[in-house]
Design a protein around this motif. Sequence first.
Motif, PDB file in Angstrom:
ATOM      1  N   ASN A  12       0.713  -1.388   0.086  1.00  0.00           N
ATOM      2  CA  ASN A  12      -0.076  -0.092  -0.018  1.00  0.00           C
ATOM      3  C   ASN A  12       0.894   1.166   0.060  1.00  0.00           C
ATOM      4  OD1 ASN A  12      -2.316  -1.618  -0.054  1.00  0.00           O
ATOM      5  ND2 ASN A  12      -2.446  -1.412   2.253  1.00  0.00           N
ATOM      6  N   PHE A  13       2.108   1.148   0.820  1.00  0.00           N
ATOM      7  CA  PHE A  13       2.820   2.342   0.845  1.00  0.00           C
ATOM      8  C   PHE A  13       3.371   2.664  -0.460  1.00  0.00           C
ATOM      9  CE2 PHE A  13       6.079   5.342   2.164  1.00  0.00           C
ATOM     10  CZ  PHE A  13       5.387   6.080   3.088  1.00  0.00           C
ATOM     11  N   LYS A  14       3.925   1.404  -1.183  1.00  0.00           N
ATOM     12  CA  LYS A  14       4.731   1.680  -2.517  1.00  0.00           C
ATOM     13  C   LYS A  14       3.534   2.175  -3.680  1.00  0.00           C
ATOM     14  CE  LYS A  14       7.987  -2.074  -1.957  1.00  0.00           C
ATOM     15  NZ  LYS A  14       8.211  -3.708  -2.383  1.00  0.00           N
ATOM     16  N   PHE A  15       2.141   1.745  -3.405  1.00  0.00           N
ATOM     17  CA  PHE A  15       1.229   2.357  -4.189  1.00  0.00           C
ATOM     18  C   PHE A  15       0.985   3.772  -4.022  1.00  0.00           C
ATOM     19  CE2 PHE A  15      -3.394   3.276  -5.032  1.00  0.00           C
ATOM     20  CZ  PHE A  15      -3.204   2.953  -6.460  1.00  0.00           C
ATOM     21  N   LEU A  16       1.023   4.155  -2.516  1.00  0.00           N
ATOM     22  CA  LEU A  16       1.084   5.531  -2.429  1.00  0.00           C
ATOM     23  C   LEU A  16       2.009   6.193  -2.894  1.00  0.00           C
ATOM     24  CD1 LEU A  16      -0.325   8.021  -0.678  1.00  0.00           C
ATOM     25  CD2 LEU A  16       1.158   7.270   1.227  1.00  0.00           C
ATOM     26  N   ASP A  17       3.440   5.922  -2.931  1.00  0.00           N
ATOM     27  CA  ASP A  17       4.529   6.352  -3.675  1.00  0.00           C
ATOM     28  C   ASP A  17       4.341   6.656  -5.021  1.00  0.00           C
ATOM     29  OD1 ASP A  17       6.711   7.128  -1.844  1.00  0.00           O
ATOM     30  OD2 ASP A  17       7.841   5.099  -2.193  1.00  0.00           O
ATOM     31  N   ARG A  18       3.862   5.714  -5.602  1.00  0.00           N
ATOM     32  CA  ARG A  18       3.506   5.689  -7.141  1.00  0.00           C
ATOM     33  C   ARG A  18       2.573   6.765  -7.605  1.00  0.00           C
ATOM     34  NH1 ARG A  18       3.850   0.203  -6.845  1.00  0.00           N
ATOM     35  NH2 ARG A  18       1.409   0.029  -7.217  1.00  0.00           N
ATOM     36  N   LEU A  19       1.523   7.016  -6.550  1.00  0.00           N
ATOM     37  CA  LEU A  19       0.678   8.155  -6.920  1.00  0.00           C
ATOM     38  C   LEU A  19       1.269   9.469  -6.618  1.00  0.00           C
ATOM     39  CD1 LEU A  19      -2.629   6.687  -4.873  1.00  0.00           C
ATOM     40  CD2 LEU A  19      -2.253   6.858  -7.525  1.00  0.00           C
ATOM     41  N   ASN A  20       1.949   9.645  -5.460  1.00  0.00           N
ATOM     42  CA  ASN A  20       2.728  10.779  -5.320  1.00  0.00           C
ATOM     43  C   ASN A  20       3.559  10.977  -6.355  1.00  0.00           C
ATOM     44  OD1 ASN A  20       1.683  11.530  -2.777  1.00  0.00           O
ATOM     45  ND2 ASN A  20       3.048  10.359  -1.629  1.00  0.00           N
ATOM     46  N   ILE A  21       4.200  10.174  -7.003  1.00  0.00           N
ATOM     47  CA  ILE A  21       5.179  10.688  -8.128  1.00  0.00           C
ATOM     48  C   ILE A  21       4.380  11.214  -9.149  1.00  0.00           C
ATOM     49  CG2 ILE A  21       6.519   9.316 -10.122  1.00  0.00           C
ATOM     50  CD1 ILE A  21       7.732   7.531  -7.856  1.00  0.00           C
ATOM     51  N   LEU A  22       3.103  10.425  -9.604  1.00  0.00           N
ATOM     52  CA  LEU A  22       2.215  10.970 -10.831  1.00  0.00           C
ATOM     53  C   LEU A  22       1.796  12.401 -10.281  1.00  0.00           C
ATOM     54  CD1 LEU A  22       0.106   7.941 -11.445  1.00  0.00           C
ATOM     55  CD2 LEU A  22       1.654   8.950 -12.977  1.00  0.00           C
ATOM     56  N   LEU A  23       1.592  12.534  -8.941  1.00  0.00           N
ATOM     57  CA  LEU A  23       1.047  13.809  -8.426  1.00  0.00           C
ATOM     58  C   LEU A  23       2.134  14.946  -8.558  1.00  0.00           C
ATOM     59  CD1 LEU A  23      -1.127  15.749  -6.776  1.00  0.00           C
ATOM     60  CD2 LEU A  23       0.009  14.957  -4.895  1.00  0.00           C
ATOM     61  N   PHE A  24       3.346  14.828  -8.280  1.00  0.00           N
ATOM     62  CA  PHE A  24       4.494  15.531  -8.285  1.00  0.00           C
ATOM     63  C   PHE A  24       5.088  15.869  -9.734  1.00  0.00           C
ATOM     64  CE2 PHE A  24       4.894  14.401  -3.558  1.00  0.00           C
ATOM     65  CZ  PHE A  24       4.351  15.481  -3.280  1.00  0.00           C
ATOM     66  N   ASN A  25       4.583  14.837 -10.614  1.00  0.00           N
ATOM     67  CA  ASN A  25       5.064  15.202 -11.796  1.00  0.00           C
ATOM     68  C   ASN A  25       3.966  16.169 -12.694  1.00  0.00           C
ATOM     69  OD1 ASN A  25       6.723  13.428 -12.377  1.00  0.00           O
ATOM     70  ND2 ASN A  25       5.734  11.760 -12.892  1.00  0.00           N
ATOM     71  N   VAL A  26       2.862  16.635 -12.149  1.00  0.00           N
ATOM     72  CA  VAL A  26       2.009  17.551 -12.609  1.00  0.00           C
ATOM     73  C   VAL A  26       1.863  18.871 -11.471  1.00  0.00           C
ATOM     74  CG1 VAL A  26       0.878  16.087 -13.866  1.00  0.00           C
ATOM     75  CG2 VAL A  26       0.025  16.648 -11.703  1.00  0.00           C
ATOM     76  N   TRP A  27       2.186  18.885 -10.428  1.00  0.00           N
ATOM     77  CA  TRP A  27       1.954  19.796  -9.238  1.00  0.00           C
ATOM     78  C   TRP A  27       3.388  20.337  -9.220  1.00  0.00           C
ATOM     79  CZ3 TRP A  27       0.520  18.790  -3.855  1.00  0.00           C
ATOM     80  CH2 TRP A  27       0.107  19.959  -3.094  1.00  0.00           C
ATOM     81  N   HIS A  28       3.709  21.638  -9.692  1.00  0.00           N
ATOM     82  CA  HIS A  28       5.085  22.301  -9.566  1.00  0.00           C
ATOM     83  C   HIS A  28       4.922  23.591  -9.043  1.00  0.00           C
ATOM     84  CE1 HIS A  28       6.915  18.840 -11.870  1.00  0.00           C
ATOM     85  NE2 HIS A  28       5.996  19.122 -13.062  1.00  0.00           N
ATOM     86  N   ASP A  29       4.738  23.733  -7.816  1.00  0.00           N
ATOM     87  CA  ASP A  29       4.589  25.223  -7.142  1.00  0.00           C
ATOM     88  C   ASP A  29       5.063  24.824  -5.661  1.00  0.00           C
ATOM     89  OD1 ASP A  29       2.563  23.852  -5.719  1.00  0.00           O
ATOM     90  OD2 ASP A  29       0.928  25.212  -6.769  1.00  0.00           O
ATOM     91  N   ASN A  30       4.896  26.003  -4.898  1.00  0.00           N
ATOM     92  CA  ASN A  30       5.683  26.116  -3.514  1.00  0.00           C
ATOM     93  C   ASN A  30       4.851  25.178  -2.514  1.00  0.00           C
ATOM     94  OD1 ASN A  30       7.756  27.839  -4.184  1.00  0.00           O
ATOM     95  ND2 ASN A  30       6.570  29.559  -3.616  1.00  0.00           N
TER      96      ASN A  30
END
Length: 149
Positions: A12-30
Amino acid sequence: MFFRQISDFDENFKFLDRLNILLFNVWHDNNADAYRTQSIEQLEMFYRNYVNEMRQKSNELKALESEINELVEQLRSVVEDTRMLATDPEIRGCLLCTAYGRKPGISDVLTHERFVMSPNEDTHYVEDIAMSRCRYLCNIESASIDEQL
């Protein structure tokens, strides 16, 4: 059991990690940087500490389970030995005896202690055998055979 749950938690934590990678690929601000450093890094630290503690506890529980299983086997062996002794006791033919004497430090009180003689021991030496078998009497005055088992 616990290792499987820890593995599930790990997945589950690895899945959360993958989701965060996707999130941070599109979310680029402070706000993204703040979320990553304040929330995600803290969550990862808590997660790693929790998993390490749970693995340690799981290892301890596994060792305790193994110890319990060994004790259960010992108990089964004792039960089986007891059943065998009940059907064919080794004490058959032994003599139940009583020794009379005094306890150490209490010389004015006469007391007794019981002991067993095997069938092959000479009954003429009951008092000598009593001296070697009795634990609580120091001055044995007499010993007698009470009954044959």
